[in-house]
Structure formats: structure tokens, C-alpha cells
Write a protein that holds these residues in place. Structure first.
Motif, PDB file in Angstrom:
ATOM      1  N   HIS A   1       3.843   7.152  -6.410  1.00 37.15           N
ATOM      2  CA  HIS A   1       2.948   8.041  -7.161  1.00 37.15           C
ATOM      3  C   HIS A   1       3.683   9.304  -7.605  1.00 37.15           C
ATOM      4  O   HIS A   1       3.324   9.932  -8.606  1.00 37.15           O
ATOM      5  N   THR A   2       4.747   9.648  -6.895  1.00 40.75           N
ATOM      6  CA  THR A   2       5.568  10.809  -7.260  1.00 40.75           C
ATOM      7  C   THR A   2       6.132  10.675  -8.675  1.00 40.75           C
ATOM      8  O   THR A   2       6.322  11.682  -9.367  1.00 40.75           O
ATOM      9  N   HIS A   3       6.410   9.467  -9.123  1.00 42.98           N
ATOM     10  CA  HIS A   3       7.034   9.270 -10.433  1.00 42.98           C
ATOM     11  C   HIS A   3       6.128   9.715 -11.569  1.00 42.98           C
ATOM     12  O   HIS A   3       6.610  10.125 -12.629  1.00 42.98           O
ATOM     13  N   THR A   4       4.819   9.616 -11.376  1.00 43.44           N
ATOM     14  CA  THR A   4       3.881  10.039 -12.421  1.00 43.44           C
ATOM     15  C   THR A   4       3.212  11.371 -12.109  1.00 43.44           C
ATOM     16  O   THR A   4       2.660  12.008 -13.001  1.00 43.44           O
ATOM     17  N   ASN A   5       3.240  11.777 -10.855  1.00 41.25           N
ATOM     18  CA  ASN A   5       2.666  13.058 -10.448  1.00 41.25           C
ATOM     19  C   ASN A   5       3.606  13.694  -9.430  1.00 41.25           C
ATOM     20  O   ASN A   5       3.487  13.447  -8.231  1.00 41.25           O
TER      21      ASN A   5
ATOM     22  N   LEU B   1       0.832  -1.207   0.000  1.00 36.74           N
ATOM     23  CA  LEU B   1       0.000   0.000   0.000  1.00 36.74           C
ATOM     24  C   LEU B   1       0.868   1.258   0.000  1.00 36.74           C
ATOM     25  O   LEU B   1       0.650   2.195  -0.776  1.00 36.74           O
ATOM     26  N   LEU B   2       1.881   1.280   0.845  1.00 33.51           N
ATOM     27  CA  LEU B   2       2.686   2.491   1.004  1.00 33.51           C
ATOM     28  C   LEU B   2       3.715   2.661  -0.106  1.00 33.51           C
ATOM     29  O   LEU B   2       4.060   3.794  -0.451  1.00 33.51           O
ATOM     30  N   THR B   3       4.189   1.581  -0.713  1.00 27.26           N
ATOM     31  CA  THR B   3       5.077   1.759  -1.863  1.00 27.26           C
ATOM     32  C   THR B   3       4.314   2.342  -3.049  1.00 27.26           C
ATOM     33  O   THR B   3       4.864   3.129  -3.818  1.00 27.26           O
ATOM     34  N   HIS B   4       3.041   1.968  -3.194  1.00 24.37           N
ATOM     35  CA  HIS B   4       2.227   2.591  -4.250  1.00 24.37           C
ATOM     36  C   HIS B   4       2.073   4.088  -3.997  1.00 24.37           C
ATOM     37  O   HIS B   4       2.177   4.897  -4.932  1.00 24.37           O
TER      38      HIS B   4
ATOM     39  N   THR C   1      -6.181  -1.398  -4.967  1.00 23.52           N
ATOM     40  CA  THR C   1      -5.118  -2.316  -5.377  1.00 23.52           C
ATOM     41  C   THR C   1      -3.878  -1.614  -5.912  1.00 23.52           C
ATOM     42  O   THR C   1      -2.765  -1.864  -5.461  1.00 23.52           O
ATOM     43  N   THR C   2      -4.030  -0.728  -6.880  1.00 19.61           N
ATOM     44  CA  THR C   2      -2.862  -0.075  -7.482  1.00 19.61           C
ATOM     45  C   THR C   2      -2.875   1.441  -7.358  1.00 19.61           C
ATOM     46  O   THR C   2      -1.901   2.083  -7.737  1.00 19.61           O
ATOM     47  N   SER C   3      -3.945   2.019  -6.847  1.00 16.59           N
ATOM     48  CA  SER C   3      -4.016   3.486  -6.748  1.00 16.59           C
ATOM     49  C   SER C   3      -4.652   3.899  -5.425  1.00 16.59           C
ATOM     50  O   SER C   3      -5.757   4.446  -5.412  1.00 16.59           O
ATOM     51  N   PRO C   4      -3.980   3.655  -4.310  1.00 13.72           N
ATOM     52  CA  PRO C   4      -4.583   3.951  -3.007  1.00 13.72           C
ATOM     53  C   PRO C   4      -4.793   5.441  -2.749  1.00 13.72           C
ATOM     54  O   PRO C   4      -5.466   5.791  -1.784  1.00 13.72           O
ATOM     55  N   TRP C   5      -4.226   6.314  -3.580  1.00 14.18           N
ATOM     56  CA  TRP C   5      -4.476   7.749  -3.430  1.00 14.18           C
ATOM     57  C   TRP C   5      -5.833   8.151  -4.021  1.00 14.18           C
ATOM     58  O   TRP C   5      -6.292   9.256  -3.822  1.00 14.18           O
ATOM     59  N   GLY C   6      -6.482   7.243  -4.744  1.00 15.55           N
ATOM     60  CA  GLY C   6      -7.700   7.567  -5.478  1.00 15.55           C
ATOM     61  C   GLY C   6      -8.938   7.680  -4.610  1.00 15.55           C
ATOM     62  O   GLY C   6      -8.874   7.643  -3.378  1.00 15.55           O
ATOM     63  N   PRO C   7     -10.106   7.797  -5.252  1.00 10.28           N
ATOM     64  CA  PRO C   7     -11.375   8.034  -4.528  1.00 10.28           C
ATOM     65  C   PRO C   7     -11.942   6.764  -3.910  1.00 10.28           C
ATOM     66  O   PRO C   7     -13.044   6.313  -4.254  1.00 10.28           O
ATOM     67  N   TRP C   8     -11.187   6.191  -2.971  1.00 14.36           N
ATOM     68  CA  TRP C   8     -11.579   4.914  -2.372  1.00 14.36           C
ATOM     69  C   TRP C   8     -11.799   5.000  -0.865  1.00 14.36           C
ATOM     70  O   TRP C   8     -12.132   4.002  -0.239  1.00 14.36           O
ATOM     71  N   TRP C   9     -11.573   6.174  -0.251  1.00 16.56           N
ATOM     72  CA  TRP C   9     -11.596   6.296   1.205  1.00 16.56           C
ATOM     73  C   TRP C   9     -12.875   7.000   1.656  1.00 16.56           C
ATOM     74  O   TRP C   9     -13.238   8.055   1.136  1.00 16.56           O
TER      75      TRP C   9
END
Length: 328
Positions: A154-158, A147-150, A268-276
Motif C-alpha cells: 500500500h506504500t507504493h500508492t500511499n 493479506l500482509l503483502t497487500h 481481497t485487495t484492500s485490507p487497510w480499508g473499512p472492513w474491520w
């Protein structure tokens, strides 16, 4: 955190000693002085990361280093050859698991030399990798790290987002273990927005009442330190998430805690997204960035500033490796 039941298959069930059967290794440990011309800044960062977070898979390292799994595997195998790293691969019912890497004898000796300590002071033993591979909490630990490595990668793409701080369960316990024992503590930033949060990674093995009881500790922490990080609770399934929300909503409101939940069905692959989803009536799923704006009273936890008691081994490890031409 109490040990989780050992699964019949997958992470934590068994492991294969591929290092002993398919790879040549020196009969004696590598002289760490001879490694000075071989190790790059990224290698030294990885050694510290494995001391902090215990185990990383090839895919997790590749994610953080922003490289392909094949390129990551080549470097990891070189470090394995020099006993800087140890590795194992859990047996799975179908397919194959990625290689799992831990700190090896030369890596532990190198860390100890940097800190002017004996290797025993690190808590490292020759059985280190076996204990991790057979640990019933392996699946839990890998889930936290995934979870935390994802989030960090995220910095690499944003470039405006990522983790500016990531503390392991061990480091969090060293700072706050007399009050709380989270599975991780981190700072997620998106531009000017900062979300400091504790993470509870729920695998479904604990009764709901036990999870609910943890909230009192987080409320006590807020009162004792006058700081207010958020609490993110991540579960494995949406049904477990719904059960937790039903059980925790009133307690979180009464304790005035900022809590949000999600599950692996979404993150799964984007824990920063609208899932919380915040634990408020009628709340909808949202992003970590919106949570930071939704809870303007949040503040980082106390006890993060370096003190005279800190050493090179207790200071936080950057979530991403340094950029160096030598690593390319």
C-alpha cells in the motif's frame, strides 16, 4: 498451529515439478562465490524474505517490488536458473495457479555464508520445496502472506501508509511461543497513527471453541509484558466471521482485549480499508487507521529489540525491497 485438512484441489493439494520438466537447470549447484556479481540488493532481500516467510507467489513478489508480474517472473526465473530459488505450481481445478517460489540450495548456502553457519543450521533440507508444496497448511500460509503483502505494498500508492514491521509465524513463535503463537505480527502505520497487531488467519477448520481458547493466551501476554497490541482475526467468509463474533464477543470483553474481525469477502485487495469490525456491541466496519485511534492504549509487543542472541537471520526482514538501479 495444527495442520489444516489437505484440500482436494488448489494450493496444498498437489504440485507439478515444472523446474524439472520445462526449464534447464545446471547439473550441479551454482557456486555461491560466482553469484556475487549477479545478485542485486533486491535479490538478497528476496532470499531473506523466503527464509522468513517460506513461500511467495510471483504476484506477491511483484506486489512488494512494485513491478509487473512479467518483469517479476523474468527475474525470478533467472534466480531459479542459478538454483537460488526453487519453484512449483499447484494444480487447480480450473485455470492455472501462479508460480510459487521457495528458497533453493544456492540461496540457502548464501544465507548460511552470510551468517557464518552451516546450511543445516537454517533448517533447510533438499526436500524443503516438496515439504512446502505438499503441506496441508500451504493455503493458510499463502493467505497470511497475501493479506500482509497487500498491506506492505500500500506504500507504493500511499507513501504515508504501510508495514514498518512484519514477523512470520516462525519468528513470532521464537519470541513469544511460550505464551502465544500468532500467525503473524506486524506494525501498520498511517502517518502518525500506529496499529501494532497480532494476526490470526482463520480458515474455518478449527472449532469455534478452539479459537475462543486462544484469547486467554493473548490476555496472559498483555498481563505478562504490560504491552497491548491489537488482535486481528481474519476469516474466509462473512458467515464464519459472524459466528466468531457471536462466540468471542463476551470473552474478549471480559479479558479486556482489543479485537477486530474481517473476512476475505471484503479484504481481497484492500485490507487497510473499512472492513474491520471491533468486537464491541453496535460496532461498525472501519479502517485499520481508525482502529488505531479507536484504541489509544495500544502499544507494540515486547521482545522486539535486538539482543546479543540475534543473528543476521533472526533480525526482522524489511517488508519492502531496497530501491536500486541494478534492479530496474
Amino acid at each position: 498451529m495444527p495442520a489444516l485438512p489437505r484440500p482436494a484441489t488448489g494450493p496444498g493439494s498437489r504440485y507439478t515439478a515444472r523446474a524439472a520438466t520445462t526449464r534447464t537447470r545446471p547439473t550441479r549447484h551454482t557456486d555461491i562465490a560466482a553469484l556475487t556479481r549477479r545478485l542485486t540488493p533486491r535479490d538478497l532481500w528476496l532470499i531473506r524474505m523466503l527464509h522468513e516467510h517460506r513461500v511467495l507467489t510471483t504476484h506477491q513478489f511483484a506486489r512488494l517490488a512494485n513491478t509487473s508480474p512479467r518483469s517479476a517472473q523474468r527475474r525470478l526465473r533467472t534466480l531459479h536458473q542459478h538454483t537460488v530459488l526453487e519453484s512449483f505450481r499447484p494444480l487447480t481445478q480450473t485455470g492455472s495457479a501462479p508460480e510459487h517460489y521457495t528458497l533453493g540450495p544456492a540461496g540457502a548456502a548464501l544465507l548460511a555464508a552470510h551468517a557464518d553457519l552451516d546450511v543445516s543450521a537454517l533448517g533447510w533440507r533438499p526436500t524443503h520445496t516438496g515439504r512446502i508444496a505438499y503441506s496441508p497448511s500451504l493455503g493458510h500460509d499463502l493467505g497470511v502472506n497475501d493479506l500482509l503483502t497487500h498491506l506492505a505494498a500500500h506504500t507504493h500508492t500511499n507513501p504515508t501508509t504501510g508495514l514498518s514491521l512484519w514477523l512470520s509465524e516462525h519468528s513470532a513463535a521464537r519470541r513469544w511461543g511460550d505464551i502465544i503463537r500468532p500467525d503473524a505480527y506486524a506494525h501498520y502505520h498511517d502517518g502518525d497513527q500506529l496499529l501494532p497487531f497480532f494476526l490470526e488467519y482463520d480458515t474455518g477448520s478449527q472449532p469455534l471453541a478452539r479459537v475462543e481458547a486462544k484469547l486467554a493466551g493473548y490476555a496472559a501476554f498483555t498481563t505478562a509484558t504490560s504491552t497491548r497490541p491489537a488482535l486481528l482475526i481474519h476469516t474466509r467468509t462473512q458467515s464464519r466471521d459472524q459466528a466468531l463474533r457471536h462466540r468471542l464477543a463476551d470473552t474478549a470483553r471480559n479479558l479486556d482485549l482489543n479485537v477486530a474481525t474481517s473476512s476475505a469477502d471484503f479484504t481481497t485487495t484492500s485490507p487497510w480499508g473499512p472492513w474491520w469490525t471491533p468486537l464491541q456491541a453496535g460496532a461498525r466496519r472501519t479502517t485499520l487507521t481508525v482502529l488505531a485511534t479507536h484504541w489509544p492504549a495500544l502499544s507494540p509487543a515486547s521482545g522486539l529489540e535486538p539482543t546479543d542472541a540475534d543473528t543476521a537471520l533472526t533480525l526482522p526482514v524489511p517488508a519492502l525491497p531496497p530501491v536500486s538501479k541494478a534492479d530496474s
